[in-house]
Design an enzyme around this catalytic site. Structure first.
Site, mmCIF file in Angstrom:
data_model
loop_
_atom_site.group_PDB
_atom_site.id
_atom_site.type_symbol
_atom_site.label_atom_id
_atom_site.label_comp_id
_atom_site.label_asym_id
_atom_site.label_seq_id
_atom_site.Cartn_x
_atom_site.Cartn_y
_atom_site.Cartn_z
ATOM 1 N N GLU A 171 11.892 -7.130 -4.951
ATOM 2 C CA GLU A 171 11.038 -7.105 -3.624
ATOM 3 C C GLU A 171 10.891 -8.064 -2.796
ATOM 4 O O GLU A 171 10.110 -7.859 -1.833
ATOM 5 C CB GLU A 171 10.383 -5.944 -3.999
ATOM 6 C CG GLU A 171 10.779 -4.410 -4.292
ATOM 7 C CD GLU A 171 9.590 -3.414 -4.456
ATOM 8 O OE1 GLU A 171 10.075 -2.373 -4.424
ATOM 9 O OE2 GLU A 171 8.684 -3.588 -4.727
ATOM 10 N N MET A 188 1.046 -1.096 0.030
ATOM 11 C CA MET A 188 0.069 -0.134 -0.165
ATOM 12 C C MET A 188 0.880 1.150 -0.171
ATOM 13 O O MET A 188 1.835 1.256 0.781
ATOM 14 C CB MET A 188 -1.014 0.038 1.240
ATOM 15 C CG MET A 188 -1.957 1.290 1.179
ATOM 16 S SD MET A 188 -2.941 1.174 -0.328
ATOM 17 C CE MET A 188 -4.174 -0.321 0.098
ATOM 18 N N ALA A 221 5.821 5.277 -10.606
ATOM 19 C CA ALA A 221 5.495 3.938 -11.154
ATOM 20 C C ALA A 221 6.081 3.916 -12.605
ATOM 21 O O ALA A 221 5.478 3.050 -13.297
ATOM 22 C CB ALA A 221 4.159 3.534 -11.167
ATOM 23 N N ALA A 222 6.366 5.079 -13.113
ATOM 24 C CA ALA A 222 6.975 5.001 -14.649
ATOM 25 C C ALA A 222 7.617 3.856 -15.116
ATOM 26 O O ALA A 222 7.517 3.145 -16.207
ATOM 27 C CB ALA A 222 7.548 6.340 -14.928
ATOM 28 N N GLY A 223 8.757 3.487 -14.264
ATOM 29 C CA GLY A 223 9.606 2.551 -14.346
ATOM 30 C C GLY A 223 8.837 0.974 -14.518
ATOM 31 O O GLY A 223 8.979 0.058 -15.275
ATOM 32 N N ASP A 224 7.798 0.955 -13.508
ATOM 33 C CA ASP A 224 6.970 -0.352 -13.677
ATOM 34 C C ASP A 224 6.114 -0.332 -14.865
ATOM 35 O O ASP A 224 5.842 -1.323 -15.474
ATOM 36 C CB ASP A 224 6.024 -0.354 -12.423
ATOM 37 C CG ASP A 224 6.860 -0.563 -11.224
ATOM 38 O OD1 ASP A 224 7.877 -0.971 -11.215
ATOM 39 O OD2 ASP A 224 6.189 -0.122 -10.184
ATOM 40 N N LYS A 273 6.164 -3.094 -6.807
ATOM 41 C CA LYS A 273 6.601 -3.270 -8.111
ATOM 42 C C LYS A 273 6.091 -4.422 -8.735
ATOM 43 O O LYS A 273 5.546 -4.326 -9.943
ATOM 44 C CB LYS A 273 8.164 -3.457 -8.117
ATOM 45 C CG LYS A 273 9.020 -2.268 -7.958
ATOM 46 C CD LYS A 273 10.517 -2.344 -8.073
ATOM 47 C CE LYS A 273 11.150 -1.002 -8.048
ATOM 48 N NZ LYS A 273 10.626 0.109 -8.927
ATOM 49 N N ASP A 311 4.543 12.723 -11.793
ATOM 50 C CA ASP A 311 5.017 11.725 -10.720
ATOM 51 C C ASP A 311 5.574 10.721 -11.352
ATOM 52 O O ASP A 311 5.081 10.023 -12.419
ATOM 53 C CB ASP A 311 3.854 11.348 -9.924
ATOM 54 C CG ASP A 311 4.187 10.335 -8.920
ATOM 55 O OD1 ASP A 311 5.665 10.308 -8.472
ATOM 56 O OD2 ASP A 311 3.413 9.873 -7.973
ATOM 57 N N LEU A 343 16.948 5.455 -18.677
ATOM 58 C CA LEU A 343 17.670 6.805 -18.561
ATOM 59 C C LEU A 343 16.835 8.105 -17.974
ATOM 60 O O LEU A 343 17.094 9.117 -18.168
ATOM 61 C CB LEU A 343 18.705 7.199 -19.476
ATOM 62 C CG LEU A 343 19.861 6.035 -19.940
ATOM 63 C CD1 LEU A 343 20.147 6.528 -21.063
ATOM 64 C CD2 LEU A 343 20.564 5.922 -18.920
ATOM 65 N N ASN A 346 17.793 0.635 -14.124
ATOM 66 C CA ASN A 346 17.846 2.142 -14.026
ATOM 67 C C ASN A 346 19.324 2.242 -13.748
ATOM 68 O O ASN A 346 20.353 1.242 -13.543
ATOM 69 C CB ASN A 346 17.183 3.014 -13.366
ATOM 70 C CG ASN A 346 17.226 2.821 -11.662
ATOM 71 O OD1 ASN A 346 18.253 2.218 -11.263
ATOM 72 N ND2 ASN A 346 16.122 2.958 -11.071
#
Length: 300
Positions: free
Chosen positions: A142, A16, A244-247, A44, A241, A215, A186
């Site tokens: 994780e 959460m 969560a962009a990498g996810d 993740k 924000d 990158l 990353n």
């Protein structure tokens, strides 16, 4: 899982997320007044499962939630996103929790308390059967690494592709790397693995046959042992924000590869997914649907 769709299994964490925004990230010992607060499902694993489903895959999620109210909400939200949660475990105690601070530029600082995620110390035979039935296994770091390794080895044995998002930054067992088809990291994670950053991304190919180095605003690098090395530029959007962009990127990459796209093109589509996600606040609530990804996708 749905007939005709790419079958993705995501193994990982569910948390959460308690997300607060402020003009800047506080320094150690500093108290700062924030602006907004939201409480949304994250982690993740859960993020990538939701992202894969929204990107068009038939997705099952393997992980653990707690017996608390957060766990009830996590299961409901993940299921509502179209993810198969039939094998999602419930561990007595607290669910995983992430404390997320986001500044005005969209940069973040995150502290995670694993909770139930730490109980994923092995996989049952039904869970392994789900992994073997997938087209693509997506995993992160994780949950205990030995569990991720067992899943990757089982996947590799039957030809299921293994996408490892080696996050957060930590050492990775050699057996897990040996079973990885595509490594996604990353810059911080690349440094942890190889001691080298964007100047020498090819070092990642010493660990896996294919690799993506993300990158941020500079896009992503993709390379493989066949000699391909490509820089894919970022898709420009107004960033709110990046939590969560990498996810979103990793999940879209796995879906596109599973659908048969060339990996360079899959990275471009993934870049569009990451950009679409960064336009909204929060983790799972910001993950884009397929139409939003296609809208930003820039083909070669």
């Amino acid at each position: 899982m749905g007939a005709g769709q790419t079958r993705v299994v995501v193994l990982g964490s569910a948390n959460m997320d308690l997300v607060a925004t402020a003009p800047a990230l506080p320094r150690p010992g500093e108290t700062m007044l924030g602006t907004d607060f939201v409480m949304v499902p994250g982690g993740k694993g859960a993020n990538q499962a939701i992202a894969a489903a929204r990107a068009g895959a038939s997705c099952a999620f393997l992980g653990a939630i707690g017996s608390d109210s957060f766990g009830v909400t996590l299961r409901a939200r993940i299921t509502a996103a179209g993810v198969d949660t039939g094998q999602l475990r419930v561990a007595y105690g607290t669910s995983g929790v992430a404390l997320v601070m986001v500044n005005a530029e969209g940069e973040n600082a995150i502290l995670v308390s694993p909770g139930a995620n730490a109980s994923m110390t092995d996989l049952t035979e039904p869970e392994l059967a789900t992994v073997r039935a997938a087209d693509v296994l997506v995993a992160q770091l994780e949950i205990p690494a030995d569990t991720v390794t067992a899943a990757a080895v089982a996947a590799r044995a039957v030809g299921t592709r293994v996408v490892l998002n080696a996050a957060p930054a930590r050492s990775v067992p050699a057996e897990l790397l040996a079973a990885t088809d595509l490594l996604v990291v990353n810059e911080n994670e690349a440094l942890a693995l190889t001691g080298r950053g964007r100047e020498q991304p090819h070092a990642l190919l010493e660990l896996a046959p294919r690799a993506v180095l993300t990158l941020g605003g500079q896009g992503a690098w993709y390379g493989d042992r066949d000699g391909t090395a490509v820089h894919v530029p970022a898709v420009k959007v107004d960033v709110v924000d990046t939590t969560a962009a990498g996810d979103a990127f990793t999940a879209a990459l796995a879906v596109a590869w599973g659908e048969g796209r060339d990996l360079v093109d899959a990275v471009r589509w993934a870049a569009a997914a990451g950009a679409a996600c960064a336009r909204r606040l929060g983790a799972s609530v910001a993950l884009p649907r397929r139409a939003e990804i296609d809208e930003l996708y820039v083909p070669t």
